[in-house]
Design a protein around this motif. Structure first.
Motif, mmCIF file in Angstrom:
data_model
loop_
_atom_site.group_PDB
_atom_site.id
_atom_site.type_symbol
_atom_site.label_atom_id
_atom_site.label_comp_id
_atom_site.label_asym_id
_atom_site.label_seq_id
_atom_site.Cartn_x
_atom_site.Cartn_y
_atom_site.Cartn_z
ATOM 1 N N ALA A 13 -3.017 42.202 37.637
ATOM 2 C CA ALA A 13 -4.257 41.938 38.365
ATOM 3 C C ALA A 13 -5.367 42.888 37.934
ATOM 4 N N ASP A 14 -5.031 44.151 37.659
ATOM 5 C CA ASP A 14 -6.048 45.113 37.235
ATOM 6 C C ASP A 14 -5.448 46.125 36.262
ATOM 7 N N GLU A 67 3.157 32.458 24.912
ATOM 8 C CA GLU A 67 1.740 32.291 25.229
ATOM 9 C C GLU A 67 0.849 32.417 23.992
ATOM 10 N N LEU A 111 1.123 41.410 28.577
ATOM 11 C CA LEU A 111 1.649 41.121 29.910
ATOM 12 C C LEU A 111 0.510 40.703 30.840
ATOM 13 N N HIS A 112 0.871 40.229 32.016
ATOM 14 C CA HIS A 112 -0.124 39.846 33.012
ATOM 15 C C HIS A 112 -0.183 40.902 34.108
ATOM 16 N N LEU A 163 9.987 38.566 30.009
ATOM 17 C CA LEU A 163 8.553 38.816 29.861
ATOM 18 C C LEU A 163 8.131 38.916 28.398
ATOM 19 N N ALA A 221 -8.152 43.557 43.254
ATOM 20 C CA ALA A 221 -8.713 43.941 41.953
ATOM 21 C C ALA A 221 -10.183 43.546 41.862
ATOM 22 N N SER A 254 5.426 36.172 26.794
ATOM 23 C CA SER A 254 4.173 36.509 26.081
ATOM 24 C C SER A 254 4.202 35.975 24.657
ATOM 25 N N ARG A 309 0.996 31.069 31.094
ATOM 26 C CA ARG A 309 2.187 31.444 31.869
ATOM 27 C C ARG A 309 2.411 30.456 33.018
ATOM 28 N N GLU A 310 1.300 30.039 33.642
ATOM 29 C CA GLU A 310 1.393 29.094 34.749
ATOM 30 C C GLU A 310 2.049 27.782 34.318
ATOM 31 N N LYS A 327 -7.015 29.835 44.064
ATOM 32 C CA LYS A 327 -5.963 30.498 43.309
ATOM 33 C C LYS A 327 -6.495 30.963 41.948
ATOM 34 N N LYS A 328 -6.189 32.212 41.640
ATOM 35 C CA LYS A 328 -6.632 32.757 40.364
ATOM 36 C C LYS A 328 -5.462 33.451 39.698
ATOM 37 N N ASP A 329 -5.211 33.136 38.432
ATOM 38 C CA ASP A 329 -4.070 33.754 37.760
ATOM 39 C C ASP A 329 -4.417 35.156 37.281
ATOM 40 N N TRP A 330 -3.412 36.003 37.243
ATOM 41 C CA TRP A 330 -3.627 37.349 36.720
ATOM 42 C C TRP A 330 -3.972 37.281 35.239
ATOM 43 N N PRO A 331 -4.959 38.041 34.808
ATOM 44 C CA PRO A 331 -5.336 37.989 33.394
ATOM 45 C C PRO A 331 -4.271 38.594 32.477
ATOM 46 N N LEU A 332 -4.432 38.316 31.185
ATOM 47 C CA LEU A 332 -3.508 38.803 30.163
ATOM 48 C C LEU A 332 -4.026 40.123 29.592
ATOM 49 N N GLU A 362 -1.903 36.709 45.081
ATOM 50 C CA GLU A 362 -3.302 36.458 45.463
ATOM 51 C C GLU A 362 -3.948 37.717 46.033
ATOM 52 N N ALA A 404 -3.214 40.813 45.354
ATOM 53 C CA ALA A 404 -3.450 41.776 44.274
ATOM 54 C C ALA A 404 -4.718 41.413 43.504
ATOM 55 N N MET A 405 -4.917 40.119 43.305
ATOM 56 C CA MET A 405 -6.098 39.659 42.573
ATOM 57 C C MET A 405 -7.365 39.919 43.392
#
Lengths: 94, 318
Positions: free
Chosen positions: A29-30, B90, A26-27, B83, B306, B87, B96-97, A2-7, B300, B302-303
């Motif tokens: 994926a790309d 954060e 915001l977060h 949202l 990317a 942020s 966020r997790e 599992k990898k979290d979406w970056p900020l 997952e 989407a990651m």
């Protein structure tokens, strides 16, 4: 795995002629998703005509704890301001 | 850092707050200031997110396309507000997790008002009018709060909220000008939402453990009771315009104080709902956690996509 979406940090130009300004983060994926999310999160009411996004980890920030020495060199250079120079009142606009 | 150094930093910090300077994320701050802000801002964010659920219940059943488009836009705004606030939280050094974990495990609270059910269309009107009305009063007071990112998020949120309240009041107005049955629906919604709305301002000042510290840090600019009074004073005349009755036999304008006196809130009910025994606590959390878990494969995927695209780009360049 599992990898979290970056900020990402979001910068928006409200209208042409103005600079991009930091709006928030915001977060995503790309980069493409970051742009789309930024549009939905920060410009639901036409707040912008252009958006920049950059992954937060690429921003280097100065440290407020060092503000004293970091910004100090500008403090004593009052000759950089127009009011430092004495001119007679007859010179009206300069 | 020695105890003396911390004391010194604390003194500088308190002086900055006293001068109405804003505190920014990278500035030194007492650990308790940080923790209190994480707690309050994330609680606020969670409320926006969970707050979508009772209203989402009516999107597909809105009585007209106009109402449906407005309600959909309002619920999207709540997502956006959540949202902004996540942020802002954060920036204090929590991910966020972790914030989601706190919500899903029940460790973090959200506004109890969202643990009441929306059983008729009039409830959507009452929520916009009363719940968003109460939220606006809370939020306007927060626009000048001391922590920069929180204050900035609040300014943006306040700009967007007033449409929420107006659309709710318009729904109430339409029902009140409709058939006797429709007007009865509006009255019924007011009866059920009035007291929970007053509870949104939290316990009485005397019973609010955080108020004193929060006022000192300018996290709060007005006390719970002050804000509650403001809400009552503002809302009662609006009910008069609708021609419906606020369900409080003790409600009376006090010419001496210039404010409305009102009856006692049922604090047992308040604490029951806070502790998780409200009518919908379980349902709300199941919906929220369920949505998060069912969406995990999308996040997952989407990651993974990317990462694959990024690798392709590197391969092409070399």
């Amino acid at each position: 795995m599992k990898k979290d979406w970056p900020l990402w940090e979001v910068f928006v130009r409200s209208k042409n002629g103005l600079e991009h300004r930091h709006f928030g983060s915001l977060h995503a994926a790309d980069a493409e998703m970051a742009l789309e999310n930024a549009r939905d999160v920060y410009t639901r009411r036409n707040e912008g005509v252009s958006i920049w996004v950059v992954e937060s980890k690429y921003i280097t920030a100065s440290n407020p704890a060092d503000n004293g020495e970091f910004f100090e060199p500008a403090q004593d250079k009052i000759y950089r301001h127009p009011t430092f120079y004495d001119l007679p009142d007859e010179v009206k606009h300069m | 850092m020695s105890e003396k150094e911390v004391k010194n930093l604390e003194a500088i910090f308190e002086a900055r707050i006293a001068r109405d300077e804003k505190i920014e994320p990278k500035d030194w701050m007492p650990e308790k200031y940080r923790q209190t802000h994480i707690r309050q801002i994330s609680q606020h964010a969670h409320s926006e997110i969970v707050g979508m659920l009772p209203e989402g219940n009516w999107i597909t059943r809105a009585p007209s396309l106009r109402r449906k488009a407005a309600l959909l836009a309002k619920v999207q705004d709540e997502a956006g507000h959540g949202l902004y606030l996540y942020s802002a939280t954060e920036t204090l050094g929590i991910s966020r997790e972790e914030l989601f974990d706190q919500l899903h495990s029940g460790k973090a609270k959200y506004s109890s008002i969202f643990n009441y059910p929306t059983i008729t269309w009039a409830d959507i009107g009452a929520i916009g009018w009363l719940v968003d009305g109460a939220a606006i009063i809370n939020q306007v007071a927060l626009c000048t709060t001391s922590f920069g990112p929180y204050a900035r998020a609040m300014v943006r949120i306040c700009k967007e909220e007033s449409f929420h309240q107006r659309q709710g009041y318009e729904i109430m107005l339409t029902l009140c000008n409709g058939t006797p049955e429709q007007k009865a629906m509006a009255q019924d919604a007011l009866n059920r939402w009035w007291w929970p709305s007053l509870m949104m301002f939290g316990p009485r000042d005397a019973d609010s453990p955080h108020t004193e510290q929060s006022m000192k840090w300018k996290l709060k600019r007005k006390t719970n009771d002050e804000l509650r009074q403001q809400f009552v004073d503002q809302t009662v005349p609006q009910a008069d315009i609708l021609g419906i009755t606020v369900p409080d036999p003790d409600l009376k304008f006090n010419a001496e104080t210039g404010h409305y006196d009102f009856g006692e809130i049922d604090w047992d009910e308040f604490w029951q709902v806070v502790k998780g025994h409200g009518p919908c606590n379980k349902e709300r959390m199941e919906a929220r956690v369920g949505a998060w878990e069912r969406g995990s494969w999308v996040r997952e995927a989407a990651m993974a996509y990317a990462e694959k695209q990024a690798k392709k780009k590197v391969a092409k360049a070399s």
